[in-house]
Write a protein that holds these residues in place. Structure first.
Motif, PDB file in Angstrom:
ATOM      1  N   GLN B  31       0.793  -1.220   0.000  1.00 39.03           N
ATOM      2  CA  GLN B  31       0.000   0.000   0.000  1.00 39.03           C
ATOM      3  C   GLN B  31       0.829   1.275   0.000  1.00 39.03           C
ATOM      4  OE1 GLN B  31      -3.225  -0.472  -0.168  1.00 39.03           O
ATOM      5  NE2 GLN B  31      -3.873   1.666  -0.168  1.00 39.03           N
ATOM      6  N   SER B  32       1.864   1.309   0.801  1.00 34.28           N
ATOM      7  CA  SER B  32       2.638   2.543   0.910  1.00 34.28           C
ATOM      8  C   SER B  32       4.123   2.217   1.002  1.00 34.28           C
ATOM      9  CB  SER B  32       2.178   3.379   2.105  1.00 34.28           C
ATOM     10  OG  SER B  32       2.180   2.613   3.282  1.00 34.28           O
ATOM     11  N   PHE B  34       8.321   3.813   1.465  1.00 33.57           N
ATOM     12  CA  PHE B  34       9.167   4.830   2.064  1.00 33.57           C
ATOM     13  C   PHE B  34      10.631   4.503   1.800  1.00 33.57           C
ATOM     14  CE2 PHE B  34       5.672   6.387   4.688  1.00 33.57           C
ATOM     15  CZ  PHE B  34       4.910   5.265   4.881  1.00 33.57           C
ATOM     16  N   LEU B  87      17.405   2.324   3.314  1.00 29.93           N
ATOM     17  CA  LEU B  87      16.488   1.204   3.476  1.00 29.93           C
ATOM     18  C   LEU B  87      15.194   1.468   2.718  1.00 29.93           C
ATOM     19  CD1 LEU B  87      17.008   0.959   7.325  1.00 29.93           C
ATOM     20  CD2 LEU B  87      17.718  -0.809   5.710  1.00 29.93           C
ATOM     21  N   ASN B  91       4.804  -0.987   3.215  1.00 27.14           N
ATOM     22  CA  ASN B  91       3.700  -1.341   4.117  1.00 27.14           C
ATOM     23  C   ASN B  91       2.696  -2.208   3.385  1.00 27.14           C
ATOM     24  OD1 ASN B  91       4.499  -0.081   6.417  1.00 27.14           O
ATOM     25  ND2 ASN B  91       3.079   1.624   6.263  1.00 27.14           N
ATOM     26  N   VAL B  93      -1.050  -3.972   2.883  1.00 25.51           N
ATOM     27  CA  VAL B  93      -2.404  -3.420   2.982  1.00 25.51           C
ATOM     28  C   VAL B  93      -2.851  -3.438   4.433  1.00 25.51           C
ATOM     29  CG1 VAL B  93      -4.826  -3.774   2.374  1.00 25.51           C
ATOM     30  CG2 VAL B  93      -3.045  -4.093   0.661  1.00 25.51           C
ATOM     31  N   GLY B  94      -3.410  -2.335   4.878  1.00 24.72           N
ATOM     32  CA  GLY B  94      -3.814  -2.222   6.273  1.00 24.72           C
ATOM     33  C   GLY B  94      -2.723  -1.615   7.121  1.00 24.72           C
ATOM     34  N   GLY B  95      -1.509  -1.565   6.589  1.00 26.85           N
ATOM     35  CA  GLY B  95      -0.407  -0.867   7.269  1.00 26.85           C
ATOM     36  C   GLY B  95       0.090  -1.536   8.514  1.00 26.85           C
ATOM     37  N   PHE B  96      -0.294  -2.801   8.754  1.00 26.91           N
ATOM     38  CA  PHE B  96       0.149  -3.443   9.989  1.00 26.91           C
ATOM     39  C   PHE B  96       1.622  -3.791   9.949  1.00 26.91           C
ATOM     40  CE2 PHE B  96      -3.845  -3.045  11.335  1.00 26.91           C
ATOM     41  CZ  PHE B  96      -4.675  -4.132  11.517  1.00 26.91           C
ATOM     42  N   LYS B  97       2.012  -4.449   8.880  1.00 22.97           N
ATOM     43  CA  LYS B  97       3.340  -5.028   8.839  1.00 22.97           C
ATOM     44  C   LYS B  97       4.223  -4.220   7.903  1.00 22.97           C
ATOM     45  CE  LYS B  97       5.504  -9.555   8.233  1.00 22.97           C
ATOM     46  NZ  LYS B  97       5.242 -10.970   7.921  1.00 22.97           N
ATOM     47  N   THR B  98       5.211  -3.604   8.461  1.00 22.33           N
ATOM     48  CA  THR B  98       6.144  -2.805   7.681  1.00 22.33           C
ATOM     49  C   THR B  98       7.376  -3.636   7.399  1.00 22.33           C
ATOM     50  OG1 THR B  98       5.307  -0.803   8.719  1.00 22.33           O
ATOM     51  CG2 THR B  98       7.437  -0.657   7.633  1.00 22.33           C
ATOM     52  N   PHE B 100      11.112  -4.105   5.763  1.00 26.88           N
ATOM     53  CA  PHE B 100      12.313  -3.393   5.367  1.00 26.88           C
ATOM     54  C   PHE B 100      13.154  -4.250   4.425  1.00 26.88           C
ATOM     55  CE2 PHE B 100      12.873   0.366   8.151  1.00 26.88           C
ATOM     56  CZ  PHE B 100      11.763   0.205   8.962  1.00 26.88           C
ATOM     57  N   GLY B 101      13.765  -3.595   3.465  1.00 28.03           N
ATOM     58  CA  GLY B 101      14.804  -4.257   2.691  1.00 28.03           C
ATOM     59  C   GLY B 101      16.074  -4.351   3.525  1.00 28.03           C
TER      60      GLY B 101
END
Lengths: 116, 110
Positions: B31-32, B34, B87, B91, B93-98, B100-101
């Motif tokens: 979803q998102s 950074f 890095l 995120n 969908v729902g933004g719960f689990k972010t 990282f590479g």
């Protein structure tokens, strides 16, 4: 300082001992995350709280790991019967929920755990 | 396959150079997006969000290609102070689990 704070900053423990880390998020943030980071790798997701509810837990977390956020404010991460493979930096982050897309997560300075 | 993959690095560039980092993600429902920056032995800090239309912040430009599930970061006129690990963050969908590479290390030299 109104950022995310973690305590302790460093912890050295003997294998088999239990350790507990604390995280105080930014006060208005309802989301709290725990990550683990080893040298040369990005942070690995461990678990997520929205307020006091633990909504997701990584398969990386064995039964020896437990996290709580009893009042939706600070959180603790406990590791029981520590193993040398648990040595890592444990990072806490918090963010606020505005929309489905999520918002910036602010990180604490981490707790560096060394298991000897 | 990892959920988020980045160029392995390290990138060694002279001051003033332009450098580009790439990142691919496997979950099309993401979803998102950074980019975070992490200095040695410090915590990660947000560098910039990545929008579908692309966005620019001074010397930094981020691009998102949803069709190819690809994110990029371009740094122009590199400074010594840009030396860090970058890095890529996604995120679900729902933004719960972010997620990282693993990060790409950049060294900018005088």
């Amino acid at each position: 300082d109104t950022g995310v704070s973690q305590d302790p900053r460093h912890k050295i423990t003997k294998r088999g001992q239990n350790v507990t880390f604390r995280c105080d998020p930014i006060s208005e943030h309802n989301r709290l995350y725990w990550y683990r980071q080893t040298l040369g790798q990005g942070p690995e997701f461990l678990t997520y709280f929205q307020n006091e509810a633990q909504l997701e837990k990584s398969r990386l977390l064995s039964d020896r790991f437990s996290a709580e956020r009893p009042k939706g404010s600070f959180s603790t991460l406990e590791i029981q019967r520590t193993e040398q493979g648990d040595s890592a930096m444990y990072l806490c982050a918090s963010s606020s929920y505005i929309n489905r897309e999520g918002t910036e997560a602010f990180f604490g300075q981490g707790t560096r755990l060394t298991v000897v | 396959r990892k959920e988020v993959e980045q160029d392995p690095g390290p990138f060694n560039v002279p001051e003033g150079a332009t450098v580009a980092f790439n990142c691919t993600y496997s979950n099309s429902a993401s979803q998102s997006f950074f980019w975070y920056r992490q200095d040695c032995r410090k915590e990660p800090k947000l560098l910039m969000s990545v929008y579908s239309s692309g966005n620019e912040d001074g010397r930094f430009t981020a691009q998102l290609n949803r069709a190819s599930q690809y994110i990029s970061l371009l740094i122009r006129d590199s400074k010594l102070s840009d030396s860090a690990t970058y890095l890529c963050v996604v995120n679900k969908v729902g933004g719960f689990k972010t997620i990282f590479g693993a990060g790409t290390r950049l060294f900018v030299k005088a």
